[in-house]
Design a protein around this motif. Structure first.
Motif, PDB file in Angstrom:
ATOM      1  N   THR A 191       5.541  -2.321 -13.224  1.00 55.32           N
ATOM      2  CA  THR A 191       4.740  -2.223 -12.000  1.00 55.32           C
ATOM      3  C   THR A 191       4.999  -3.409 -11.077  1.00 55.32           C
ATOM      4  O   THR A 191       5.429  -4.476 -11.522  1.00 55.32           O
ATOM      5  CB  THR A 191       3.238  -2.167 -12.322  1.00 55.32           C
ATOM      6  OG1 THR A 191       2.827  -3.423 -12.878  1.00 55.32           O
ATOM      7  CG2 THR A 191       2.920  -1.058 -13.312  1.00 55.32           C
ATOM      8  N   SER A 192       4.691  -3.225  -9.815  1.00 56.92           N
ATOM      9  CA  SER A 192       4.933  -4.286  -8.828  1.00 56.92           C
ATOM     10  C   SER A 192       4.064  -5.516  -9.113  1.00 56.92           C
ATOM     11  O   SER A 192       4.542  -6.652  -9.036  1.00 56.92           O
ATOM     12  CB  SER A 192       4.672  -3.770  -7.411  1.00 56.92           C
ATOM     13  OG  SER A 192       3.320  -3.382  -7.238  1.00 56.92           O
ATOM     14  N   VAL A 193       2.789  -5.297  -9.437  1.00 59.47           N
ATOM     15  CA  VAL A 193       1.885  -6.424  -9.670  1.00 59.47           C
ATOM     16  C   VAL A 193       2.322  -7.235 -10.883  1.00 59.47           C
ATOM     17  O   VAL A 193       2.341  -8.475 -10.845  1.00 59.47           O
ATOM     18  CB  VAL A 193       0.429  -5.934  -9.836  1.00 59.47           C
ATOM     19  CG1 VAL A 193      -0.478  -7.082 -10.298  1.00 59.47           C
ATOM     20  CG2 VAL A 193      -0.095  -5.352  -8.524  1.00 59.47           C
ATOM     21  N   SER A 248       0.826  -1.211   0.000  1.00 62.18           N
ATOM     22  CA  SER A 248       0.000   0.000   0.000  1.00 62.18           C
ATOM     23  C   SER A 248       0.856   1.256   0.000  1.00 62.18           C
ATOM     24  O   SER A 248       1.947   1.279   0.559  1.00 62.18           O
ATOM     25  CB  SER A 248      -0.899  -0.016   1.245  1.00 62.18           C
ATOM     26  OG  SER A 248      -1.609   1.185   1.384  1.00 62.18           O
ATOM     27  N   ASN A 280       6.429   2.563  -8.815  1.00 67.29           N
ATOM     28  CA  ASN A 280       5.581   1.575  -9.468  1.00 67.29           C
ATOM     29  C   ASN A 280       5.811   1.515 -10.986  1.00 67.29           C
ATOM     30  O   ASN A 280       4.984   0.981 -11.722  1.00 67.29           O
ATOM     31  CB  ASN A 280       4.097   1.845  -9.185  1.00 67.29           C
ATOM     32  CG  ASN A 280       3.244   0.611  -9.375  1.00 67.29           C
ATOM     33  OD1 ASN A 280       3.631  -0.492  -8.988  1.00 67.29           O
ATOM     34  ND2 ASN A 280       2.079   0.775  -9.995  1.00 67.29           N
ATOM     35  N   SER A 329      -2.076  -4.607  -4.810  1.00 69.14           N
ATOM     36  CA  SER A 329      -1.456  -3.294  -4.632  1.00 69.14           C
ATOM     37  C   SER A 329      -2.553  -2.240  -4.512  1.00 69.14           C
ATOM     38  O   SER A 329      -3.429  -2.143  -5.375  1.00 69.14           O
ATOM     39  CB  SER A 329      -0.540  -2.976  -5.823  1.00 69.14           C
ATOM     40  OG  SER A 329       0.118  -1.737  -5.654  1.00 69.14           O
ATOM     41  N   HIS A 336      -4.065   1.477  -4.555  1.00 73.60           N
ATOM     42  CA  HIS A 336      -3.831   2.772  -5.207  1.00 73.60           C
ATOM     43  C   HIS A 336      -5.106   3.609  -5.173  1.00 73.60           C
ATOM     44  O   HIS A 336      -6.170   3.146  -4.802  1.00 73.60           O
ATOM     45  CB  HIS A 336      -3.413   2.567  -6.669  1.00 73.60           C
ATOM     46  CG  HIS A 336      -2.034   2.020  -6.842  1.00 73.60           C
ATOM     47  ND1 HIS A 336      -0.965   2.783  -7.248  1.00 73.60           N
ATOM     48  CD2 HIS A 336      -1.551   0.767  -6.668  1.00 73.60           C
ATOM     49  CE1 HIS A 336       0.127   2.030  -7.325  1.00 73.60           C
ATOM     50  NE2 HIS A 336      -0.206   0.796  -6.965  1.00 73.60           N
ATOM     51  N   TYR A 385      -3.653  -8.120  -8.476  1.00 77.50           N
ATOM     52  CA  TYR A 385      -4.508  -6.985  -8.846  1.00 77.50           C
ATOM     53  C   TYR A 385      -3.978  -5.678  -8.265  1.00 77.50           C
ATOM     54  O   TYR A 385      -3.376  -5.653  -7.191  1.00 77.50           O
ATOM     55  CB  TYR A 385      -5.934  -7.172  -8.330  1.00 77.50           C
ATOM     56  CG  TYR A 385      -6.697  -8.317  -8.944  1.00 77.50           C
ATOM     57  CD1 TYR A 385      -7.351  -8.173 -10.167  1.00 77.50           C
ATOM     58  CD2 TYR A 385      -6.778  -9.546  -8.289  1.00 77.50           C
ATOM     59  CE1 TYR A 385      -8.065  -9.223 -10.725  1.00 77.50           C
ATOM     60  CE2 TYR A 385      -7.494 -10.604  -8.839  1.00 77.50           C
ATOM     61  CZ  TYR A 385      -8.133 -10.441 -10.062  1.00 77.50           C
ATOM     62  OH  TYR A 385      -8.828 -11.485 -10.614  1.00 77.50           O
ATOM     63  N   THR A 386      -4.265  -4.609  -8.991  1.00 72.38           N
ATOM     64  CA  THR A 386      -4.128  -3.253  -8.478  1.00 72.38           C
ATOM     65  C   THR A 386      -5.532  -2.733  -8.215  1.00 72.38           C
ATOM     66  O   THR A 386      -6.380  -2.757  -9.110  1.00 72.38           O
ATOM     67  CB  THR A 386      -3.433  -2.341  -9.503  1.00 72.38           C
ATOM     68  OG1 THR A 386      -2.101  -2.800  -9.718  1.00 72.38           O
ATOM     69  CG2 THR A 386      -3.401  -0.900  -9.017  1.00 72.38           C
ATOM     70  N   THR A 427      -4.999   4.937   0.636  1.00 73.33           N
ATOM     71  CA  THR A 427      -4.503   3.558   0.579  1.00 73.33           C
ATOM     72  C   THR A 427      -3.990   3.088   1.935  1.00 73.33           C
ATOM     73  O   THR A 427      -4.331   1.995   2.386  1.00 73.33           O
ATOM     74  CB  THR A 427      -3.417   3.396  -0.491  1.00 73.33           C
ATOM     75  OG1 THR A 427      -2.279   4.218  -0.170  1.00 73.33           O
ATOM     76  CG2 THR A 427      -3.932   3.796  -1.864  1.00 73.33           C
ATOM     77  N   THR A 466      -4.756  -3.915 -16.927  1.00 71.96           N
ATOM     78  CA  THR A 466      -4.351  -2.507 -16.807  1.00 71.96           C
ATOM     79  C   THR A 466      -4.298  -1.827 -18.159  1.00 71.96           C
ATOM     80  O   THR A 466      -4.859  -0.745 -18.351  1.00 71.96           O
ATOM     81  CB  THR A 466      -2.976  -2.411 -16.119  1.00 71.96           C
ATOM     82  OG1 THR A 466      -3.045  -3.021 -14.841  1.00 71.96           O
ATOM     83  CG2 THR A 466      -2.539  -0.965 -15.976  1.00 71.96           C
ATOM     84  N   GLU A 496      -7.661   0.508  -7.564  1.00 72.56           N
ATOM     85  CA  GLU A 496      -7.701   1.976  -7.600  1.00 72.56           C
ATOM     86  C   GLU A 496      -8.984   2.408  -6.893  1.00 72.56           C
ATOM     87  O   GLU A 496     -10.079   2.211  -7.396  1.00 72.56           O
ATOM     88  CB  GLU A 496      -7.695   2.487  -9.048  1.00 72.56           C
ATOM     89  CG  GLU A 496      -6.434   2.159  -9.836  1.00 72.56           C
ATOM     90  CD  GLU A 496      -5.313   3.151  -9.611  1.00 72.56           C
ATOM     91  OE1 GLU A 496      -5.513   4.105  -8.817  1.00 72.56           O
ATOM     92  OE2 GLU A 496      -4.242   2.982 -10.231  1.00 72.56           O
TER      93      GLU A 496
END
Length: 422
Positions: free
Chosen positions: A364-366, A175, A251, A303, A305, A379-380, A184, A354, A382
Motif C-alpha cells: 500500500t502507498s501508506v 485521494s 494500492n 490516503s 478511501h 494513515y488511511t 474521496t 490495517t 476509510e
C-alpha cells in the motif's frame, strides 16, 4: 465454428471491460450481501467466487475482527449464490437490493448545483480539473500545481500545493487511488476549498501553519472509466500481457512487503491484483518517484478511501508487529475518532493498524511511505458508511462526511504536533 468462437471472445472481452467502445455497464438487480465468515474454508469459497468478476464483485474484503465480507452478486447468480451459502453454512444479510437504483440516485438532481462547482453531487474528472484550474488562477500567491506523472492512458496526475509561508511542516494527501470511491475526491476538493476560503479559527490554523500537498484524483484512468463505463471499477486501466482482465490495484502495487502474507492477489482478475511486479503500474511508479523527490517536504501522509469508517495506520503486512511509535499513532487515532464522534452525526470510526483492525493489505502507498521514506505518521482514512450504501454514498452525505473529515483532521494535526512530530 469460427464465427461462434469469435462471438464468444467478443462477449468475454466486453464483460471484462476490454472494449473501449462498449456501452455503459448497468447493474440492474445486482445485490450486495454482508457475509459472516466463520472459518478458512468459508473464506476460501468466497474469495474464489470473488474472482469471477463478471458474476461477483468483492466490495469489502474479509475483516477478521468482524468476520465479515461484503460482496455484490449478479442477478443471474443469486440463486446459485444462495445455494452456495447454504451448502457452506455461511450466514448473510442483504444490504443493497438493487445496485443500479443507488447509481441512478447518485446522478444530478434538481437540488444539485449545476453552474458552479459545489458539493451536492459527484463530479467527473474533467469538471474537477477545470475547478482546480480556477482555484490555481484565483489564489496564485498561495497555491501551486504539481505534476506527479502520467497514467497508462496518458492522463496527467495533478496535485495542488497550498502554502501561506515558508518553513511550514508539510502534509501530503493522496485521494481516489481506487476509482469507484467517489466520496474521496469529493472530500479532497471540499478540503482544498476550506483551506482557501474558511474563516473558522481551527481551519485557518491548518491553512496558515502547514503546507498541504493534495492529489484530488490519483487513479485518473480508473476514475474516468468509473464515470463513463463502469461505476464499480476499482483498478487502473493497464492491460495485462497474458490475461484478458485489465488493471491492477494501485494500492497493492508499491514495493513494501509486496504480495506477502495473502495481502494482495497474483490473479489479474482479482480486485486486489498487485500487478506483475512492484511499480508495474505507471501511476504507482510515478508517485514513488515524486514522493522520493519531495520527501523532505512533508511529515504526515494521508490516503483517502471508502468505505467502513476506519482510520488505519501501518502495518498492513502483519498484525504480529507494530511500529515503535504505535502508542503515539493510536493516541492520534483516538483524537481523530473522538472528534468525529462528538459531532451531531455521532459517526463512529475505528482506529488501529490495517492488519489488526481490518485485514492484511500489502504493497500500500501508506506503508511504502512509512517504511521506505521513514515517515512516522501515516494513515488511511476509510470514509462513510458501514455498508448500507457502500461505494454509492448518496450525494446528500458528501457535506456531512466532509465536516467529519475536517473535525478529524483538526484533531489529528493538533495531537501530532502535541506529541512532537511537527
Amino acid at each position: 465454428m469460427r464465427l461462434l468462437w469469435l462471438l464468444a471472445t467478443l462477449v468475454a472481452l466486453t464483460s471484462a471491460g476490454v472494449l473501449p467502445d462498449s456501452a455503459k455497464e448497468r447493474f440492474d438487480n445486482f445485490q450486495v450481501y454482508k457475509l459472516t465468515i466463520k472459518n478458512k474454508i468459508q473464506l476460501a469459497v468466497i474469495e474464489k467466487i470473488g474472482e469471477l468478476t463478471n458474476k461477483y464483485n468483492i466490495w469489502k474484503e474479509y475483516d477478521e475482527r468482524s468476520q465479515q465480507v461484503d460482496i455484490m452478486v449478479s442477478p443471474t447468480e443469486v440463486q446459485h449464490f444462495k445455494e452456495l451459502l447454504r451448502f457452506n453454512n455461511i450466514t448473510s444479510e442483504l444490504m443493497i437490493e438493487n445496485v443500479q437504483e443507488l447509481i441512478d440516485q447518485e446522478q444530478v438532481t434538481a437540488t444539485a448545483d449545476s453552474s458552479t462547482f459545489g458539493w451536492t453531487k459527484y463530479y467527473e474528472l474533467e469538471e474537477i480539473e477545470a475547478w482546480l484550474d480556477e482555484v490555481l488562477a484565483k489564489y496564485p500567491s498561495v497555491t501551486e500545481e504539481f505534476i506527479v506523472g502520467q497514467s497508462y492512458e496518458g492522463r496527467t496526475i495533478r496535485g495542488i500545493t497550498i502554502s501561506h509561508k515558508t518553513g511550514n511542516p508539510g502534509i501530503f494527501i493522496e485521494s481516489n487511488i481506487h476509482a469507484r470511491e467517489w466520496i474521496t475526491s469529493a472530500s479532497a476538493t471540499w478540503f482544498i476549498n476550506q483551506l482557501l476560503t474558511s474563516e473558522e479559527t481551527e481551519v485557518r490554523n491548518l491553512a496558515d501553519n502547514y503546507d498541504w500537498h493534495i492529489i484530488p484524483v490519483f487513479n485518473v484512468d480508473g476514475f474516468e472509466y468509473s464515470h463513463k463505463k463502469n461505476r464499480m471499477w476499482r483498478k487502473t486501466r493497464q492491460p495485462h500481457a497474458t490475461n484478458e482482465c485489465i488493471g491492477a490495484d494501485a494500492n497493492r502495487n508499491f514495493d513494501s512487503h509486496w504480495l506477502e502474507n495473502s495481502g494482495a492477489s497474483s490473479n489479474p482478475c482479482s480486485e486486489t491484483f498487485a500487478g506483475d511486479t512492484p511499480g508495474s503500474e505507471p501511476e504507482a511508479k510515478a508517485l514513488v518517484e515524486y514522493l522520493t523527490k519531495i520527501k523532505d517536504n512533508f511529515k504526515i501522509y494521508i490516503s483517502f478511501h471508502s468505505y467502513g469508517q476506519y482510520l488505519l495506520s501501518p502495518y498492513g503486512h502483519t498484525k504480529e508487529e507494530f511500529p515503535e511509535n504505535y502508542d503515539d499513532i493510536l493516541t492520534i487515532g483516538k483524537a481523530f475518532a473522538d472528534a468525529i464522534e462528538a459531532l451531531p452525526y455521532g459517526t463512529v470510526y475505528q482506529y488501529g493498524s490495517t492488519a489488526d483492525v481490518l485485514y492484511v493489505a500489502t504493497g500500500t502507498s501508506v506503508d511504502w511511505v512509512f517504511n521506505e521514506l521513514d515517515k512516522e505518521i501515516g494513515y488511511t482514512i476509510e470514509y462513510r458508511d458501514k455498508g448500507r450504501y457502500g461505494f454509492l454514498l448518496p450525494p446528500v452525505q458528501i457535506i456531512p462526511n466532509c465536516e467529519e473529515l475536517m473535525a478529524g483532521m483538526v484533531a489529528l494535526v493538533a495531537k501530532t504536533k502535541e506529541l512532537g512530530y511537527l
